[in-house]
Design an enzyme around this catalytic site. Structure first.
Site: not given
Ligand code: NAI
Ligand code: MG
Length: 492
Positions: A197, A271, A305
């Site tokens: 996804k 991660e 990240c």
């Molecule tokens: P997120 O963690 O909500 O999104 C990442 C993925 O998880 C997306 O595909 C989303 O649809 C999915 N997702 C969201 N809620 C879920 C759930 N309950 N169960 C399974 N999958 C789920 O990140 P978001 O809201 O886009 O960004 C928020 C913050 O997260 C950013 O400001 C940043 O600090 C951090 N982040 C860190 C990343 C990294 O590479 N370590 C990548 C993206 C965000």
């Protein structure tokens, strides 16, 4: 949805070379369908939910296409396809599995320019980064893991590696295609099947990768791609026929996923975020260090990240480093992601822009000084000037929390001991950088930093052969290298 017409690459690309192209902005037209279904069992299908959401270009806020929103029935269908494909894929001769991965790598390389453009349109990153980093690195991951597929016995001598089954893979929006490659390539090499996804703002390149799966004849069901937001991801994680969950994203969602998987028998790798320190010692080559620091935090608008978001400078060179930083900042070009000269493109979404702006306010409210070069931002689209804060205390919010934007917090230290203590004073542990001309110092400090990756006199270097992953709240499990295979195998 019909597969999009092909875009012809310049001839030099057919040999997989990097290419130079003269005039900005990027002029290659990539066809984007009005609407995309999901990729299940080898074909594009409409969602049973009948729901779609817009995906936009954050560089100009125009709608690019409509993306399916998968519900539980759609998740069911995708997992069932992956489950049905597993026994045959697992039994396939490993050298045959390798051939599919090699073909995917080759085809992606041939279509690299088209993928670069699409990645930049959908996500806002500068075209030079999609072109020189994201797409070539994704290709490398397929090549690298193609090489492992029939050599797994050598990876773990004396042990047999068995595939796990259906892998649910959830990826973020900062490196859309690259994260898809990081997840899919090792899973397939080890004989698993996949339901992936992508993130809701950046699904287009993963869907186009599915076209390549069709082109190379990957057996139906081996990789399925469903689109949607958090609810879709949660339904996928919770599905009873999923044997392994691999997630990259926020720490908050990572924790929720860990709770869901606890006691279920599902294998899990996470991660998550970071607040990585970049440490400059007095004896460092300062010009090189400042360049590395700028690259370390402003690459991909800081949506990284492992971004070097906390800068620690040894006191004696603080003024010199700040002066050099200020000059360097004035030269950064912010704007149209499709312009080949752009250094900082668009912030990925309006929501992320709001989050970053909140941190800028909090930073000032808590007493740090904000610095930004004077740049003219485009009228439409989500943009932010690169920002650095001085006068930051370790207790400040901007020194502790992941901002995930182009924002650097500058702090000082006196002794190496203090640098290590401050660098490690974080709930995260993903990456770190050290800048010094003393080799012995590099070895000493690197071994005492609690970080999955430590870069020395460089930053943000990646290699498919090198494992990547974190400690503490940055998650667990490794991706890439021999260690990354362990996430997709059961050793017997
Ligand atoms: P997120 O963690 O909500 O999104 C990442 C993925 O998880 C997306 O595909 C989303 O649809 C999915 N997702 C969201 N809620 C879920 C759930 N309950 N169960 C399974 N999958 C789920 O990140 P978001 O809201 O886009 O960004 C928020 C913050 O997260 C950013 O400001 C940043 O600090 C951090 N982040 C860190 C990343 C990294 O590479 N370590 C990548 C993206 C965000
Ligand atoms: Mg988008």
């Amino acid at each position: 949805m019909s597969p999009s017409p092909e875009v012809k690459n310049p001839p030099e690309l057919e040999f997989g070379n990097a290419w130079e192209y003269a005039a900005a902005p990027e002029s290659v037209k990539v066809d984007i369908a009005d609407k995309y279904g999901m990729f299940i069992n080898g074909a594009f299908v409409a969602p049973m939910s009948r729901k779609y959401m817009d995906t936009i270009n954050p560089g100009n806020e125009e709608v690019l296409s409509k993306i399916a929103v998968a519900n539980e029935d759609d998740v069911e269908r995708a997992v069932a396809a992956a489950k049905a494909a597993f026994p045959k894929w697992k039994r396939l001769k490993a050298s045959e599995r390798a051939k599919y991965l090699f073909r995917i790598a080759r085809r992606l390389q041939e279509r690299a320019r088209e993928f670069s453009v699409l990645e930049t349109l959908d996500g806002g990153k500068p075209i030079k980064e999609s072109r020189d980093v994201d797409i070539p690195e994704a290709v490398k991951h397929f090549f690298y893991h193609a090489g492992w597929a029939d050599k797994l016995d050598y990876a773990f001598p004396g042990r047999k590696g068995r595939p796990l089954g259906v892998c649910a893979q959830i990826i973020p929006w900062n490196f859309p295609l690259l994260m898809a490659a990081w997840k899919i390539a090792p899973a397939l090499a080890c004989g698993n099947t996949v339901v992936l996804k992508p993130a809701e703002t950046t699904s287009l390149t993963a869907l186009r990768l599915a076209e390549i799966f069709v082109e190379v004849g990957l057996p139906p069901g081996v990789v399925n791609i469903i689109t949607g937001a958090g609810d879709t991801g949660a339904a996928l994680v919770a599905h009873k026929d999923v044997q392994k969950v691999a997630f990259t994203g926020s720490t908050a969602v990572g924790k929720a996923i860990a709770q869901e998987c606890a006691g279920s028998g599902k294998r899990l790798t996470l991660e998550l975020g970071g607040k990585s320190p970049n440490i400059i010692f007095e004896d460092a080559s300062l010009d090189q260090a400042v360049d590395g620091i700028v690259q370390g935090i402003f690459f991909n608008q800081g949506h990284v990240c492992c971004a070097g978001s906390r800068l620690f400078v040894q006191e004696g060179v603080m003024q010199e480093v700040l002066a050099k930083l200020e000059v360097r900042m004035q030269s950064l070009r912010v704007g149209d992601p499709m312009d080949k000269n752009t250094d900082l493109g668009a912030i990925n979404s309006l929501g992320q822009l709001a989050t970053i702006k909140r941190y800028l306010e909090v930073g000032e409210a808590e007493g740090a000084q904000r610095h930004q070069p004077s740049v003219k931002l485009p009228k439409r689209g989500y943009y932010l000037p690169p920002t650095w804060f001085t006068g930051v205390q370790p207790s400040h919010t901007i020194a502790r929390e992941e901002i995930f934007g182009p924002v650097l917090s500058v702090m000082s230290f006196r002794t190496p001991e203090e640098a290590i203590a401050r660098a490690n004073n974080t709930p995260y542990g993903l990456a770190a950088g050290i800048w010094t001309d003393k080799g012995s110092k590099i070895f000493d400090i690197a071994s005492r930093l609690k970080a999955g990756v430590v870069w020395c006199n460089t930053y943000n270097r990646f290699d498919a052969a090198s494992p990547f992953g974190g400690y503490k709240q940055s998650g667990f499990g490794r991706e890439g290298g021999r260690q990354g295979l362990l996430s997709y195998l059961e050793l017997v």
